[in-house]
Design a protein around this motif. Structure first.
Motif, short mmCIF file in Angstrom:
data_model
loop_
_atom_site.label_atom_id
_atom_site.label_comp_id
_atom_site.label_asym_id
_atom_site.label_seq_id
_atom_site.Cartn_x
_atom_site.Cartn_y
_atom_site.Cartn_z
N GLU A 1 71.49 108.61 39.55
CA GLU A 1 72.84 109.05 39.93
C GLU A 1 72.79 110.37 40.70
O GLU A 1 73.50 110.54 41.70
CB GLU A 1 73.70 109.21 38.68
CG GLU A 1 74.03 107.90 37.97
CD GLU A 1 74.79 108.13 36.68
OE1 GLU A 1 75.02 109.33 36.33
OE2 GLU A 1 75.16 107.15 36.02
N LEU A 2 71.94 111.31 40.25
CA LEU A 2 71.85 112.60 40.92
C LEU A 2 71.19 112.49 42.29
O LEU A 2 71.54 113.23 43.22
CB LEU A 2 71.07 113.58 40.04
CG LEU A 2 71.78 114.03 38.75
CD1 LEU A 2 70.83 114.82 37.86
CD2 LEU A 2 73.01 114.86 39.08
N LEU A 3 70.23 111.56 42.43
CA LEU A 3 69.61 111.36 43.74
C LEU A 3 70.63 110.88 44.77
O LEU A 3 70.55 111.23 45.95
CB LEU A 3 68.46 110.35 43.62
CG LEU A 3 67.19 110.82 42.91
CD1 LEU A 3 66.23 109.65 42.71
CD2 LEU A 3 66.51 111.94 43.67
N ILE A 4 71.57 110.08 44.32
CA ILE A 4 72.61 109.58 45.22
C ILE A 4 73.67 110.64 45.47
O ILE A 4 74.13 110.84 46.60
CB ILE A 4 73.26 108.30 44.63
CG1 ILE A 4 72.20 107.19 44.50
CG2 ILE A 4 74.43 107.84 45.48
CD1 ILE A 4 72.70 105.96 43.77
N ALA A 5 74.06 111.38 44.41
CA ALA A 5 75.14 112.36 44.53
C ALA A 5 74.69 113.64 45.23
O ALA A 5 75.48 114.28 45.93
CB ALA A 5 75.70 112.70 43.15
N LYS A 6 73.41 114.04 45.04
CA LYS A 6 72.92 115.29 45.62
C LYS A 6 71.64 115.02 46.41
O LYS A 6 70.53 115.37 45.98
CB LYS A 6 72.66 116.32 44.51
CG LYS A 6 73.90 116.66 43.70
CD LYS A 6 73.59 117.66 42.60
CE LYS A 6 74.85 118.01 41.81
NZ LYS A 6 74.58 119.00 40.73
N PRO A 7 71.76 114.42 47.59
CA PRO A 7 70.55 114.04 48.35
C PRO A 7 69.76 115.23 48.89
O PRO A 7 68.58 115.06 49.23
CB PRO A 7 71.13 113.20 49.49
CG PRO A 7 72.54 113.66 49.64
CD PRO A 7 73.00 114.02 48.26
N ASN A 8 70.37 116.40 48.99
CA ASN A 8 69.67 117.56 49.54
C ASN A 8 68.96 118.40 48.47
O ASN A 8 68.36 119.41 48.79
CB ASN A 8 70.66 118.45 50.30
CG ASN A 8 71.26 117.73 51.50
OD1 ASN A 8 70.58 116.97 52.18
ND2 ASN A 8 72.54 117.96 51.75
N GLN A 9 69.06 118.00 47.22
CA GLN A 9 68.46 118.77 46.12
C GLN A 9 67.00 118.36 45.91
O GLN A 9 66.65 117.19 46.08
CB GLN A 9 69.27 118.54 44.83
CG GLN A 9 68.81 119.37 43.65
CD GLN A 9 69.76 119.27 42.47
OE1 GLN A 9 70.50 120.19 42.15
NE2 GLN A 9 69.76 118.12 41.82
N ASP A 10 66.16 119.34 45.57
CA ASP A 10 64.75 119.06 45.29
C ASP A 10 64.63 118.11 44.10
O ASP A 10 65.44 118.14 43.17
CB ASP A 10 63.98 120.35 45.00
CG ASP A 10 63.88 121.24 46.22
OD1 ASP A 10 64.00 120.71 47.34
OD2 ASP A 10 63.70 122.47 46.05
N ILE A 11 63.57 117.28 44.12
CA ILE A 11 63.37 116.32 43.05
C ILE A 11 63.12 117.02 41.72
O ILE A 11 63.55 116.54 40.66
CB ILE A 11 62.22 115.34 43.39
CG1 ILE A 11 62.08 114.26 42.31
CG2 ILE A 11 60.92 116.11 43.59
CD1 ILE A 11 63.27 113.39 42.16
N GLU A 12 62.44 118.18 41.74
CA GLU A 12 62.21 118.93 40.50
C GLU A 12 63.53 119.37 39.88
O GLU A 12 63.74 119.23 38.67
CB GLU A 12 61.33 120.15 40.76
CG GLU A 12 59.90 119.83 41.13
CD GLU A 12 59.73 119.57 42.62
OE1 GLU A 12 60.75 119.59 43.33
OE2 GLU A 12 58.59 119.32 43.06
N ALA A 13 64.43 119.89 40.72
CA ALA A 13 65.73 120.33 40.21
C ALA A 13 66.55 119.15 39.72
O ALA A 13 67.28 119.25 38.72
CB ALA A 13 66.49 121.08 41.31
N THR A 14 66.44 118.00 40.40
CA THR A 14 67.16 116.80 39.98
C THR A 14 66.69 116.33 38.61
O THR A 14 67.50 116.00 37.74
CB THR A 14 66.96 115.69 41.02
OG1 THR A 14 67.51 116.10 42.28
CG2 THR A 14 67.66 114.40 40.58
#
Length: 300
Positions: free
Chosen positions: A208-221
């Motif tokens: 869900e976070l990968l879709i909602a926040k595509p510009n965020q680093d994977i570590e932070a996600t």
């Protein structure tokens, strides 16, 4: 404290991941070197059913049987009060066991042997084969479900977390040489379902976070997904541990192996869902674009 955890969560996940790998290596080493102490369900043995006064408890029967037969005898309560099932290894060639009524004579409990049957090693080998097949089929079904539900990198993390939990639980029994019987095998299958549930909750939040926040680093996600599901995970694991702990303390010797395996599985399942299940997708290069909708090309 909370801010410190959020700030250092990536380091904590990496540290716990290293510990998980070390524990898996140690567990596999014990499994390969020492092997499992297979119970009578798999090796075969003798099963006797006895009837006696209902006031007698298993704590009174067990020491007498262990001393009389020079081995650890499994004492299981049957459905009716005063009826017990005794399980022990078959005698070696030329060795004759004493009569059960004479062994339990100090109890003055009017002991009656209702029936005695022998389970051969061929039946035990068949049970072991069927148990291994059940584990394999379960893992294949889980693999198919994860592949359908998540992108393969995220699915691989959940699958590795499942293998981690099973290996650590089996490794504990190899290390301690506790009896591995059908109830322990049932606990291993239950661990698969429990750990899968935890892994799916976190993996679903990551998606869900990968879709909602595509510009965020994977570590932070991954860190945000863990924090969002942490309270739910702790409540679920805590209440389940309380139940299994009560079963361990009050269930008696017949349920000890099952409850210990479940206790280890719940602890490792919670641990692996947070560390192992999130670290592997990072190393495999999981990115937000893997869950972004692909543009439709009009050209044929």
């Amino acid at each position: 404290m909370k801010n410190w955890i959020i700030k250092n969560l990536t380091k904590l996940r990496y540290m716990t991941g290293i510990v998980s790998i070390a524990l898996m290596v140690i567990s596999i080493t014990f499994i390969c070197v020492r092997g499992l102490n297979w119970g009578l369900d798999f090796t075969g043995g003798v099963v006797s059913e006895v009837q006696m006064n209902s006031q007698i408890t298993s704590s009174e029967i067990t020491p007498l049987m262990d001393a009389g037969f020079n081995q650890e005898v499994v004492v299981i309560a049957a459905d009716e009060p005063g009826r017990w099932v005794l399980r022990y290894a078959a005698p070696a060639k030329g060795v004759q066991y004493p009569e059960i009524t004479k062994v339990l004579e100090p109890l003055h409990a009017n002991v009656q042997v209702l029936n005695t049957s022998i389970v051969g090693p061929q039946v035990g080998a068949e049970l072991a084969e069927q148990g291994g097949l059940a584990l394999l089929v379960t893992m294949l079904c889980i693999l198919g479900y994860l592949s359908y539900r998540f992108e393969w990198r995220l699915a691989a993390g959940s699958l590795l977390a499942l293998l981690h939990d099973v290996i650590l639980a089996v490794g504990f029994f190899a290390m301690t040489q506790m009896e591995f019987n059908l109830t322990v095998l049932a606990a291993i299958l239950a661990i698969l379902g429990y750990s899968l549930n935890d892994s799916i909750v976190i993996a679903d939040r990551i998606r869900e976070l990968l879709i909602a926040k595509p510009n965020q680093d994977i570590e932070a996600t991954n860190n945000e997904a863990i924090i969002a599901t942490f309270s739910r995970t702790m409540v679920t694991s805590g209440t389940t541990l309380m139940t299994v702990g009560s079963l361990w303390l009050l269930g008696g010797a017949s349920l000890q192996g099952f409850s210990i395996a479940m206790f280890i599985g719940i602890l490792t399942g919670t641990w692996s869902s947070i560390s192992v299940g999130t670290l592997l997708p990072e190393f495999l290069g999981l990115k937000p674009e893997h869950y972004q909708p692909k543009p439709v090309v009009d050209e044929p």
